[in-house]
Design an enzyme around this catalytic site. Structure first.
Site, mmCIF file in Angstrom:
data_model
loop_
_atom_site.group_PDB
_atom_site.id
_atom_site.type_symbol
_atom_site.label_atom_id
_atom_site.label_comp_id
_atom_site.label_asym_id
_atom_site.label_seq_id
_atom_site.Cartn_x
_atom_site.Cartn_y
_atom_site.Cartn_z
ATOM 1 N N ARG A 1 102.177 44.040 16.720
ATOM 2 C CA ARG A 1 101.440 45.275 17.030
ATOM 3 C C ARG A 1 102.474 46.327 17.368
ATOM 4 O O ARG A 1 103.274 46.145 18.297
ATOM 5 C CB ARG A 1 100.472 45.075 18.202
ATOM 6 C CG ARG A 1 99.907 46.387 18.719
ATOM 7 C CD ARG A 1 98.774 46.248 19.693
ATOM 8 N NE ARG A 1 97.555 45.843 19.009
ATOM 9 C CZ ARG A 1 96.332 45.960 19.534
ATOM 10 N NH1 ARG A 1 96.164 46.478 20.727
ATOM 11 N NH2 ARG A 1 95.278 45.557 18.853
ATOM 12 N N HIS B 1 94.368 48.945 11.135
ATOM 13 C CA HIS B 1 94.000 47.802 11.986
ATOM 14 C C HIS B 1 93.212 46.801 11.130
ATOM 15 O O HIS B 1 92.015 46.578 11.344
ATOM 16 C CB HIS B 1 93.181 48.278 13.180
ATOM 17 C CG HIS B 1 93.102 47.292 14.307
ATOM 18 N ND1 HIS B 1 93.719 46.044 14.266
ATOM 19 C CD2 HIS B 1 92.474 47.350 15.511
ATOM 20 C CE1 HIS B 1 93.471 45.412 15.400
ATOM 21 N NE2 HIS B 1 92.721 46.167 16.162
ATOM 22 N N GLN C 1 91.004 43.917 12.593
ATOM 23 C CA GLN C 1 89.716 44.352 13.136
ATOM 24 C C GLN C 1 88.646 44.366 12.048
ATOM 25 O O GLN C 1 87.508 43.965 12.265
ATOM 26 C CB GLN C 1 89.862 45.758 13.746
ATOM 27 C CG GLN C 1 88.590 46.271 14.382
ATOM 28 C CD GLN C 1 88.163 45.441 15.585
ATOM 29 O OE1 GLN C 1 88.961 45.182 16.475
ATOM 30 N NE2 GLN C 1 86.911 45.009 15.601
ATOM 31 N N ASP D 1 84.816 54.929 17.697
ATOM 32 C CA ASP D 1 85.976 54.395 18.411
ATOM 33 C C ASP D 1 86.366 55.400 19.487
ATOM 34 O O ASP D 1 85.866 56.542 19.517
ATOM 35 C CB ASP D 1 87.134 54.139 17.426
ATOM 36 C CG ASP D 1 88.230 53.248 18.011
ATOM 37 O OD1 ASP D 1 88.043 52.733 19.134
ATOM 38 O OD2 ASP D 1 89.270 53.086 17.354
ATOM 39 N N CYS E 1 85.207 48.696 18.022
ATOM 40 C CA CYS E 1 86.239 47.653 18.092
ATOM 41 C C CYS E 1 86.623 47.326 19.530
ATOM 42 O O CYS E 1 87.223 46.284 19.785
ATOM 43 C CB CYS E 1 87.457 48.064 17.279
ATOM 44 S SG CYS E 1 88.327 49.489 17.952
ATOM 45 N N ARG F 1 86.710 38.385 16.176
ATOM 46 C CA ARG F 1 88.170 38.504 16.033
ATOM 47 C C ARG F 1 88.787 37.105 16.048
ATOM 48 O O ARG F 1 89.715 36.819 15.292
ATOM 49 C CB ARG F 1 88.760 39.340 17.193
ATOM 50 C CG ARG F 1 88.377 40.812 17.203
ATOM 51 C CD ARG F 1 88.996 41.588 16.049
ATOM 52 N NE ARG F 1 90.436 41.485 15.993
ATOM 53 C CZ ARG F 1 91.279 42.247 16.675
ATOM 54 N NH1 ARG F 1 90.824 43.198 17.460
ATOM 55 N NH2 ARG F 1 92.595 42.103 16.541
#
Ligand code: CP
Length: 315
Positions: A110, A137, A140, A228, A267, A295
């Site tokens: 990340r 991402h 996700q 988001d 998310c 996830r």
């Protein structure tokens, strides 16, 4: 297939860098893992394998789901933050990748800049997984597609409405629309639109994608409503972002414009009262907790693909 200089290393640097058949396999495998052995009590297909997790930004879901997932598959993890590594003192990301490749079987990174991820994938001789960058991402979206499958009976043909910032997650939704064949309608403020080149790429792939500035228009009749946080990790100018994004909040009024059985997705982490109200996040349309759980299952499937474990799925 995404490879390191043709060596056949199964990197997952972005959704569009793997074959569509691979994405379909990962989603199917995620459903199987969740259905047959959700806690990994009976099957240990990655026994003896080690995953390095490198975080140059904070995380709750990605960190815990990768660690728990790898352990459930019988493997182990090494958890690292950028400041703990010599990376923080100037060792190159390429040299870090070369060294870690001698110790571990896969690396999840990340980081901020997509170029850092690319540099790691270029130098590593083991699979490199994108655990989020400033512009994408993809992990996700594996969980999100799985969640739409579960809650809507399949992703193909669904109408997904994104309202808010055209951030990294929004950009991965654009990639996903092109690859999983759903309609994506986006409403973003003019200064926070997704990049025109990405929108053009999606249209070139045949994606049913529209980008506008009106949340009501995109949400009307939608199957899925997504948003988001207004301030992603590393974003500056918080007050101006709040002013720009306030009209894009997902609230009860906006959800009533969607289909009566529409789901709400996010998310997480959510900023309650900003991009989404408590009533929506905790209400009957919310799929966010399933989304967070998925996830775990989708990344277990991803790890099995990266490490060549397709024939070891529980039956
Ligand atoms: N959605 C997500 O990636 O959460 P974390 O930042 O907590 O990992």
């Amino acid at each position: 297939m995404s490879t390191a200089k043709g060596r056949g290393v199964r990197h997952f640097v972005d959704l569009h860098r793997v074959e569509r058949e691979t994405l379909a396999w990962i989603i199917d495998a995620a459903h199987s893992l969740k259905r047959v052995d959700p806690r990994g009590l009976a099957h240990r297909p990655l026994e003896g394998k080690t995953l390095a997790l490198i975080f140059e930004k904070p995380s709750t879901r990605t960190r815990v789901s990768f660690e728990v997932g790898m352990r459930q598959l019988g493997g182990s993890v090494v958890m690292l933050t950028g400041s703990e590594l010599q990376l923080g003192r100037g060792e190159t990301i390429g040299d870090t990748a070369r060294v870690l490749s001698r110790y571990v079987d896969a690396i999840m990174l990340r980081t901020w800049d997509e170029d850092r991820l690319e540099e790691m994938a270029e130098a590593a001789t083991v699979p490199v997984i994108n655990g989020l960058t400033d512009t994408s991402h993809p992990c996700q979206l594996l969980a999100d597609v799985m969640t739409i499958d579960e809650r809507r009976g399949g992703v193909r043909g669904q109408v997904v409405a994104w309202t808010g910032d055209g951030n990294n997650v929004a950009r991965s939704w654009i990639r996903a629309a092109a690859l999983f064949d759903f309609e994506l309608r986006m409403a973003c403020p003019e200064p926070l639109m997704p990049p025109a080149e990405l929108v053009a790429w999606a249209h070139g792939q045949g994606a049913r994608l529209s980008v506008s500035h009106d949340p009501d228009t995109v949400v009307r009749g939608a199957d899925v409503v997504v948003t988001d946080t207004w301030v992603s990790m590393g974003d500056k100018e918080a007050p101006s972002r709040h002013n720009l994004l306030r009209p894009f909040q997902v609230n009860d009024r906006l959800m009533r414009i969607a289909k009566p059985d529409a789901i709400f997705m996010h998310c997480l982490p959510a900023h309650r009262g900003e991009e989404v109200t408590d009533v929506v996040l905790d209400g009957p349309h919310s799929a966010v907790w399933d989304e967070a759980e998925n996830r775990l299952h989708s990344q277990k499937a991803l790890l099995m693909w990266c490490l060549g474990g397709e024939d070891k799925l529980p039956k």
